[in-house]
Write a protein that holds these residues in place. Sequence first.
Motif, PDB file in Angstrom:
ATOM      1  N   ALA A  11       0.696  -1.019   0.239  1.00 41.09           N
ATOM      2  CA  ALA A  11      -0.202   0.048  -0.160  1.00 41.09           C
ATOM      3  C   ALA A  11       0.541   1.193  -0.098  1.00 41.09           C
ATOM      4  N   ASN A  12       0.169   2.067   0.640  1.00 40.23           N
ATOM      5  CA  ASN A  12       1.129   3.592   0.593  1.00 40.23           C
ATOM      6  C   ASN A  12       3.018   3.165   1.351  1.00 40.23           C
ATOM      7  N   SER A  13       2.644   2.500   2.052  1.00 43.56           N
ATOM      8  CA  SER A  13       4.786   2.783   2.354  1.00 43.56           C
ATOM      9  C   SER A  13       5.127   2.121   1.130  1.00 43.56           C
ATOM     10  N   GLN A  38       3.054   0.831  16.309  1.00 41.78           N
ATOM     11  CA  GLN A  38       3.987   2.009  17.066  1.00 41.78           C
ATOM     12  C   GLN A  38       3.469   3.441  16.154  1.00 41.78           C
ATOM     13  N   GLN A  39       3.116   2.939  15.032  1.00 43.97           N
ATOM     14  CA  GLN A  39       3.083   4.782  14.292  1.00 43.97           C
ATOM     15  C   GLN A  39       1.872   5.770  15.106  1.00 43.97           C
ATOM     16  N   HIS A  40       1.144   4.855  16.217  1.00 42.27           N
ATOM     17  CA  HIS A  40       0.940   5.884  17.606  1.00 42.27           C
ATOM     18  C   HIS A  40       1.172   6.062  19.199  1.00 42.27           C
ATOM     19  N   GLU A  41       2.414   6.436  18.496  1.00 43.54           N
ATOM     20  CA  GLU A  41       3.340   6.459  19.347  1.00 43.54           C
ATOM     21  C   GLU A  41       3.271   8.120  19.481  1.00 43.54           C
ATOM     22  N   GLY A  51      -0.652  10.107  12.517  1.00 46.38           N
ATOM     23  CA  GLY A  51       0.009   8.905  13.438  1.00 46.38           C
ATOM     24  C   GLY A  51      -0.334   7.777  12.337  1.00 46.38           C
ATOM     25  N   GLN A  52       0.686   8.467  11.160  1.00 44.49           N
ATOM     26  CA  GLN A  52       0.259   7.253   9.598  1.00 44.49           C
ATOM     27  C   GLN A  52       1.648   7.365   9.044  1.00 44.49           C
ATOM     28  N   VAL A  53       2.259   6.154   8.380  1.00 42.32           N
ATOM     29  CA  VAL A  53       3.290   6.331   7.611  1.00 42.32           C
ATOM     30  C   VAL A  53       2.627   5.968   6.286  1.00 42.32           C
ATOM     31  N   PRO A  54       3.265   6.411   5.265  1.00 49.31           N
ATOM     32  CA  PRO A  54       5.029   6.569   5.280  1.00 49.31           C
ATOM     33  C   PRO A  54       5.450   8.375   6.369  1.00 49.31           C
ATOM     34  N   ALA A  55       5.915   8.042   6.252  1.00 49.85           N
ATOM     35  CA  ALA A  55       6.792   9.486   6.498  1.00 49.85           C
ATOM     36  C   ALA A  55       8.465   9.686   5.843  1.00 49.85           C
ATOM     37  N   THR A  64       5.348  14.537   4.797  1.00 45.60           N
ATOM     38  CA  THR A  64       4.007  13.509   4.398  1.00 45.60           C
ATOM     39  C   THR A  64       3.137  12.961   3.404  1.00 45.60           C
ATOM     40  N   GLU A  65       2.313  12.206   3.086  1.00 44.58           N
ATOM     41  CA  GLU A  65       1.490  11.852   1.950  1.00 44.58           C
ATOM     42  C   GLU A  65       1.810  11.308   0.803  1.00 44.58           C
ATOM     43  N   SER A  66       1.932  10.194   0.830  1.00 46.95           N
ATOM     44  CA  SER A  66       2.573   9.406   0.163  1.00 46.95           C
ATOM     45  C   SER A  66       2.886  10.078  -1.449  1.00 46.95           C
ATOM     46  N   THR A  67       1.582  10.356  -1.781  1.00 47.78           N
ATOM     47  CA  THR A  67       1.867  10.909  -3.438  1.00 47.78           C
ATOM     48  C   THR A  67       2.950  12.468  -3.884  1.00 47.78           C
ATOM     49  N   GLU A 140     -11.038   9.401  11.969  1.00 42.05           N
ATOM     50  CA  GLU A 140     -12.039   8.470  11.727  1.00 42.05           C
ATOM     51  C   GLU A 140     -10.942   7.241  11.213  1.00 42.05           C
ATOM     52  N   GLN A 141      -9.785   6.982  11.450  1.00 46.70           N
ATOM     53  CA  GLN A 141      -8.785   6.473  11.945  1.00 46.70           C
ATOM     54  C   GLN A 141      -9.308   5.535  13.283  1.00 46.70           C
ATOM     55  N   GLN A 142      -9.854   6.301  14.385  1.00 48.28           N
ATOM     56  CA  GLN A 142     -10.332   5.375  15.532  1.00 48.28           C
ATOM     57  C   GLN A 142     -11.806   4.783  15.124  1.00 48.28           C
ATOM     58  N   LYS A 144     -12.572   3.261  12.268  1.00 46.49           N
ATOM     59  CA  LYS A 144     -11.635   2.925  11.162  1.00 46.49           C
ATOM     60  C   LYS A 144     -11.489   1.449  12.118  1.00 46.49           C
ATOM     61  N   TRP A 145     -10.427   1.126  12.793  1.00 46.53           N
ATOM     62  CA  TRP A 145      -9.703   0.402  13.941  1.00 46.53           C
ATOM     63  C   TRP A 145     -11.280  -0.193  15.246  1.00 46.53           C
ATOM     64  N   ARG A 146     -12.211   0.536  15.096  1.00 47.25           N
ATOM     65  CA  ARG A 146     -12.712  -0.177  16.539  1.00 47.25           C
ATOM     66  C   ARG A 146     -13.804  -1.189  15.719  1.00 47.25           C
TER      67      ARG A 146
HETATM   68  N1  LIG Z   1      -2.695  10.102   3.028  1.00 43.87           N
HETATM   69  C1  LIG Z   1      -1.713   8.974   3.731  1.00 43.87           C
HETATM   70  C2  LIG Z   1      -2.057   7.549   3.645  1.00 43.87           C
HETATM   71  C3  LIG Z   1      -1.125   6.996   4.955  1.00 43.87           C
HETATM   72  C4  LIG Z   1      -1.505   5.726   5.211  1.00 43.87           C
HETATM   73  O1  LIG Z   1      -3.088   5.309   5.130  1.00 43.87           O
HETATM   74  N2  LIG Z   1      -1.110   4.918   5.862  1.00 43.87           N
HETATM   75  C5  LIG Z   1      -1.644   3.866   6.645  1.00 43.87           C
HETATM   76  C6  LIG Z   1      -0.522   2.446   5.424  1.00 43.87           C
HETATM   77  S1  LIG Z   1      -0.705   2.390   4.278  1.00 43.87           S
HETATM   78  C7  LIG Z   1      -1.132   3.594   8.253  1.00 43.87           C
HETATM   79  O2  LIG Z   1      -0.553   4.779   8.670  1.00 43.87           O
HETATM   80  N3  LIG Z   1      -2.562   2.525   8.699  1.00 43.87           N
HETATM   81  C8  LIG Z   1      -2.167   2.871  10.132  1.00 43.87           C
HETATM   82  C9  LIG Z   1      -2.599   3.708  11.049  1.00 43.87           C
HETATM   83  O3  LIG Z   1      -3.764   4.490  10.523  1.00 43.87           O
HETATM   84  O4  LIG Z   1      -3.559   3.723  12.506  1.00 43.87           O
HETATM   85  C10 LIG Z   1      -1.057   8.507   2.790  1.00 43.87           C
HETATM   86  O5  LIG Z   1      -0.741   8.362   1.712  1.00 43.87           O
HETATM   87  O6  LIG Z   1       0.326   8.710   2.909  1.00 43.87           O
END
Ligand SMILES: N[C@@H](CCC(=O)N[C@@H](CS)C(=O)NCC(=O)O)C(=O)O
Length: 256
Positions: A11-13, A38-41, A51-55, A64-67, A140-142, A144-146
């Motif tokens: 994916a984005n990484s 670890q991304q939320h540490e 709190g998301q990769v990549p950076a 940040t933002e892969s694109t 939004e991510q909270q 999605k995880w939940r």
């Molecule tokens: N729009 C961001 C999205 C980044 C993203 O969704 N990263 C995911 C991995 S592919 C991530 O860190 N997910 C873990 C989380 O959100 O807790 C980008 O393109 O870099």
Amino acid sequence: MLDLYHAEPAANSLKVLLAIKEKGVPFTSHFVNLHEFQQHEPWFVKINPNGQVPALVHDGKVITESTVINEYLDEAFEGPLLRPVDPYGRARMRIWTKFVDEYFTPALSFIAWHHMIRNITDKLTPEELEAKIARIPLKEQQDKWRTSARQGYTREQLEEWGRQVRVSIQRMEKELAETPWLAGAAFSLADVSSFAITAGMPRVSPNLVNAKDTPHLMDWHGRMSARPGVQAALAMPNPVRETMEAGRSKMASILS
Ligand SMILES: N[C@@H](CCC(=O)N[C@@H](CS)C(=O)NCC(=O)O)C(=O)O
């Protein structure tokens, strides 16, 4: 000094690993284990407040933002050009990267989370999971995880995202029937973005991506897979491969 914080090559990484390897830019790799949250540490949220990769950190500056990272890499460093030189070609490239970010990836991501997240969260008690979720910076991510960890998404939602994935695959097939690469005559970041999420599809979703139904996509996939930069990106260490594989087989059912 160039530091890339990323997870497994998916994916984005994978998107950024593909670009950096294609470009041939030396960098220091920092593996962020998403399966251990670890991304939320706090140390990582200081780098990326989402709190998301990549950076990417270049001489102390965070991108940040892969694109956006991929365009930055292409602009800031020597090496083969990853964007068409003419304005129309570059616009076509951006139409693809935007489509991948706004339509294709979200649909695939919800399906993947529905099937995979419980492989990560089932080892936690409900209290431990809530404590992990409380640290996530984005609401939004909270959610999605939940949702993924508990009841999952509804059949209707999954079918709609499955439809969007099929539309995306058909769009790629149509484009690749007309031009060798997604933005025209030359390999570009459009191919990088699209490969980052379709790399595993011929294996994981053979009913959807195969030589009979998507011959041009399969041919493109073969040409992409043969590129040394792509091979180097896919060969990056993947300590969570087993957990990912366990979820992938379940995804195949919705993507056929
Ligand atoms: N729009 C961001 C999205 C980044 C993203 O969704 N990263 C995911 C991995 S592919 C991530 O860190 N997910 C873990 C989380 O959100 O807790 C980008 O393109 O870099």
